[in-house]
Design an enzyme around this catalytic site. Structure first.
Site, short mmCIF file in Angstrom:
data_model
loop_
_atom_site.label_atom_id
_atom_site.label_comp_id
_atom_site.label_asym_id
_atom_site.label_seq_id
_atom_site.Cartn_x
_atom_site.Cartn_y
_atom_site.Cartn_z
N ASP A 440 -78.33 -84.95 39.11
CA ASP A 440 -79.25 -83.91 39.55
C ASP A 440 -78.61 -83.02 40.61
OD1 ASP A 440 -81.67 -82.53 39.52
OD2 ASP A 440 -82.87 -84.36 39.65
N ASP A 497 -87.83 -78.94 34.21
CA ASP A 497 -88.67 -80.00 34.76
C ASP A 497 -90.08 -79.95 34.18
OD1 ASP A 497 -86.86 -81.32 36.33
OD2 ASP A 497 -87.36 -80.28 38.18
#
Length: 693
Positions: A440, A497
């Site tokens: 990430d 997301d």
């Protein structure tokens, strides 16, 4: 006069130079005969002059030079180490020519500079990969270096570029050409949700399925600048390079990232298929290339930071029962990580949550025939962390900088930082049987810096060299780092997301202009979407995920028996078909109803396809308009089956034949009349299978 050409079955690229000057692209389009006289092509490229102009139009070369009175954006802006601007004038030095490649070297003796441009054409995917290199005898400062410059078609009325935001990536923008510059500049220090580094220039009349188009993608993860400029004389140029002023230090060598360019004569899909195939077959490297992509489960939207071993075991059992083949433990397993304010960079297992380490959970996951993956955010650090207390100087940017998600970025240009992070990650990967990393990157940088990107690349490259069987997913708050540069080092991207299937339907559709199924993660999210607040039916959520690399990211304990049944059924369909879907071309369909977002995934051998027709809004008309398919054999017969016909609602009161049985029709019928589908509600999807007889 000098002339060069590169050819594939799709296109011809011709470069020509006058005297010793840098060459210009004088033709780029449909294939020219091998007998074509390039000197004539060069001469025919010359445009007229008239009053108020110079007596000759300055070349729109592969690196336009201000020193040759070029009136637009130059391809290079540099200065000497003492700050003096340099205006180079390059002259021919040498060339190297092969059947599929070309290297051109030019020299500026007065300033001690050498410019190298490389072009490589891939005969199967048709992608032209080009790159610029600047060498200097003494250190210089770089402000701007474009990859080799292409002219843009004057048969185009508009350009298509890409914007976006968190949970809203890959938004298409259509901008009319006009005199002056259309500039997209990303200075966030990563590829960015905001400015995906790509451009498509469609010619008049081009759609997804017909017409001519040129496309460009800049394969760099550190921020870029795009220039689409129309000069006063009407010519147009396309430039891509690193974001300006990201090279902090003087140096004797600078390199652009690769620019991937392609011409299509059959609409945007021609560009899309080239990028999909090139990325899949020439950029991404899989540890086990012949292993099917596993059904993926990620626990983030089920537990967030609240890790309890018994709960995770239960969730793993349920995920495996649904058909998952990989279990990914997301954020919260390390340090004192109970929220996002602490512990980034302290990559050690939290003994409060895992008193016996990760072994018991991994063993349980393996007992369910699932592999195990884990979340890291290696380039980031929380001020509340042991590492920051020991080495505050390792954080990138000033002490008073604005934090992002409660964190700073580590200075990845420092070897000692990379060594430390490598050591912590290698310890986890050595101790436990981990085959997947969700990598990430949850904030933009305090300032853009090319050395940061090169440092991140170096860390990934080192880990991949030492742990070659570990796959890596590129996630950056979702789709904030997706490009061919990061994908040369990773095997999957997290497109967004947002697990909202309706939002995903559109994002996946537009991202397919560049991304194939095998790298594009798509998950069945919670019934009540955590990022949009929308509640969507399980059928839509499942089929949208089945359009790409399928996975789940919700709490399976929430599923009703009906939802479980639907999800198992769709997952099994995906598993049964992934052997051909993984190499299928994703073709965007031109829908006559703007409420319908439709694509056709066509097998590599053209023997079968599946159409996903998602209804993203309420249609203006009462009944569905026919949906035309594409790239079929016009004379062949195809058996067509509406896979999910039993989901037709009671308001679908008529008798379209596909509601009752399969039909056999010609490719010509499917491409010119199209499929007449039953009526259905918004936020639903029809799935149509086709087999060539």
């Amino acid at each position: 006069m000098q002339h060069w050409r590169l050819d594939c079955s799709r296109q011809t690229l011709v470069l020509a130079a006058t005297g010793a000057r840098l060459p210009q692209v004088v033709y780029w389009g449909a294939p020219l005969p091998v007998t074509e006289d390039l000197a004539t092509i060069h001469a025919a490229h010359t445009i007229d002059v008239t009053g108020g102009m110079l007596d000759e139009n300055p070349d729109l070369s592969i690196c336009p030079e201000a020193s040759r009175t070029f009136p637009g954006q130059p391809g290079m802006i540099i200065r000497s180490q003492n700050g003096t601007p340099l205006l180079p004038k390059f002259c021919y030095e040498s060339d190297t020519v092969s059947e599929t490649g070309l290297t051109l070297i030019y020299r500026d003796e007065a300033h001690g500079l050498r410019y190298t441009a490389t072009f490589q054409i891939e005969p199967i995917t048709h992608i032209i990969t080009t790159q610029a290199i600047l060498d200097a005898d003494a250190p210089i400062h770089l402000h701007w270096l474009s990859a080799p410059v292409f002219p843009a078609s004057q048969q185009s009325a508009e350009m298509i570029d890409f914007s976006g935001r968190w949970c809203g990536e890959f938004q298409l923008n259509r901008t009319a050409w006009s005199p002056g510059i259309r500039m997209r500049e990303n200075r966030t220090g990563r590829t960015g949700h905001e400015h995906f580094p790509a451009l498509i220039v469609p010619e008049h009349g081009a759609t997804n399925t017909i017409g001519a188009a040129h496309a460009y993608h800049y394969g760099w993860s550190g921020g870029h600048k795009m220039i689409a400029e129309e000069l006063p004389d009407g010519r147009r140029q396309i430039q891509f390079g690193h974001a300006p002023r990201v090279e902090a230090d003087a140096s004797t060598r600078f390199t652009s990232a690769p620019l991937y360019a392609v011409y299509s004569s059959d609409g945007l899909n021609g560009c899309a298929v080239s990028y999909q195939r090139h990325l899949r077959d020439h950029i991404v490297t899989f540890p086990k290339a012949d292993r099917p992509r596993p059904v993926h489960y990620n626990c983030w939207e089920a537990v967030y930071f609240d890790h309890k071993l018994d709960v995770l075991r239960d969730i793993a059992d349920r995920a495996a029962d649904l058909g998952a083949e990989r279990f990914v433990l997301d954020d919260g397993w390390f340090g004192q990580r109970d929220d996002d304010t602490t512990s980034l960079s302290d990559w050690a297992v939290d003994p409060r949550k895992y008193p016996d380490g990760l072994g018991p959970l991994i063993d349980h996951v393996h007992s369910k025939d699932m592999s195990f993956g884990i979340w890291f955010e290696p380039e980031m650090i929380n001020p509340d962390s042991d590492l920051h207390r020991a080495h505050p100087d390792w954080a990138l940017g000033g002490e008073d900088q604005t934090l992002g998600r409660q964190q700073k970025a580590l200075n990845m240009a420092l070897p000692e930082v990379r060594d430390f992070i490598y050591g912590r990650m290698a310890a986890i990967l050595s101790e436990y049987p981990i085959d997947y990393i969700k990598w990430d990157h949850n904030r933009v940088l305090p300032a853009p810096d090319a050395a940061q990107t090169r440092g991140s690349y170096a860390l990934i490259d080192r880990l991949r060299a030492d742990f070659p069987m570990v796959e890596i997913e590129s996630c950056a708050s979702g789709g904030g780092r997706i490009d061919f540069g990061i994908l040369a080092r990773t095997q999957r991207v997290w497109l967004s997301d947002s697990n909202d299937a309706l939002e995903r339907l559109r994002m996946q559709h537009d991202a397919a202009l560049f991304l194939p199924m095998v790298v594009t993660g798509s998950h069945v999210g919670p019934r009540h979407c955590h990022t949009s607040g929308r509640t969507l039916d399980i059928s839509l959520r499942a089929w949208v995920a089945a359009q790409r690399h399928m996975g789940f990211e919700m709490d399976p304990r929430e599923l009703t028996p009906h939802e479980t049944s639907v999800l198992k059924e769709v997952t099994q369909w995906w598993k049964s078909n992934r052997h051909w879907l993984e190499r299928a071309d994703i073709l965007r369909l031109d829908s006559a109803d703007p409420a319908v977002v439709a694509e056709q995934q066509l097998a590599e051998d053209n023997t079968r396809f599946v159409v996903f027709a998602g209804k993203a809004a309420t249609s203006s008309q009462i009944l569905p308009r026919p949906l035309r398919l594409t790239r079929l054999d016009p004379n062949a017969q195809y058996e067509i089956n509406l896979l999910n016909k039993t989901t037709a609602p009671t308001l679908s009161r008529g008798a379209p034949v596909l509601k009752e049985q399969s039909i056999t029709v010609s490719g010509n019928y499917l491409m010119h009349q199209g499929l007449t589908l039953p009526w259905h509600f918004p936020d639903t999807m029809w799935v149509i299978e086709g087999r060539k007889l």
